[in-house]
Design an enzyme around this catalytic site. Structure first.
Site, PDB file in Angstrom:
ATOM      1  CB  SER A  79      -0.889   0.013   1.252  1.00 52.91           C
ATOM      2  OG  SER A  79      -1.534   1.261   1.426  1.00 52.91           O
ATOM      3  CE1 TYR A  93      -3.958  -2.456   4.980  1.00 50.37           C
ATOM      4  CE2 TYR A  93      -3.266  -0.202   4.500  1.00 50.37           C
ATOM      5  CZ  TYR A  93      -3.625  -1.465   4.070  1.00 50.37           C
ATOM      6  OH  TYR A  93      -3.655  -1.747   2.718  1.00 50.37           O
TER       7      TYR A  93
END
Length: 206
Positions: A79, A93
């Site tokens: 990501s 995350y």
């Protein structure tokens, strides 16, 4: 994907059906809407299990097969938050994706000399138009409604391109690589963090 035996079973069934596996993509993931100051140990553990440990299982299970064939391709979907943590309530995350990037690079370096035909790649999307946001731990905005959210098909095309022409690291949107370069090249990251796209922490309901 958080259970190694299940991951092994998935590989075994793929080999039984197709004879061998050429490419393994680790794409399991879940977000979180919790700033660092409010994280619980259980929440942190879940982020590590789903976003990092699952990929470790996939890498190790696929690698055993690829080493036998002396070729293959492992792709870890990371990501942009694993490069630049510009959304503070995604905290754990982002941390898990940063760790995933390090594991990916470490495996690539480990294999480079003895297994040059086993490729290991990182793909880093930004916001993708899926239900990722609404399924985040603690809830969150619908990723499909966010400005600049990228169609799933474009991300899939990027992954397909990496399979066709293997490379170590790639981004799915123009400008993202430069954003990473600018962040880490800054003399003072704090100055960069005071500007968009970095977001101000928001209250999170528990």
């Amino acid at each position: 994907m958080t259970r190694r035996a299940d991951v092994q079973r998935l590989l075994d069934r793929a080999i039984e059906r197709h004879g061998h596996v050429d490419v393994w993509v680790n794409n399991a993931g879940r977000g979180i809407s919790r700033p660092v100051s409010q994280l619980t140990e259980a929440e942190f553990d879940e982020m590590i299990d789903v976003n990092l440990r699952s990929a470790l299982h996939g890498m190790q299970v696929a690698l055993s097969h690829f080493k036998t064939r002396r070729r293959g391709h492992i792709i870890n979907v990371s990501s942009m938050l694993g490069r630049v943590p510009y959304v503070p309530w995604r905290s754990a995350y982002s941390a898990a994706k940063h760790a995933l990037n390090a594991l990916t690079a470490s495996l690539r370096l480990e294999l480079r000399s003895e297994y040059p035909e086993i490729h290991v790649s990182t793909v880093s999307p930004g916001v993708v138009a899926t239900e990722f946001g609404v399924h985040a731990l603690g809830g969150g905005p619908d990723s499909r409604t966010l400005p600049g959210s990228q169609p799933v098909e474009e991300v899939a095309e990027t992954i397909a391109a990496v399979i066709e022409r293997p490379r170590a690291d790639t981004y799915t949107q123009p400008g993202h690589r430069q954003m990473v370069v600018d962040y880490f090249a800054a003399e003072d990251m704090g100055e960069v963090e005071s500007q968009p796209p970095f977001l101000t922490p928001r209250p999170v309901a528990r």
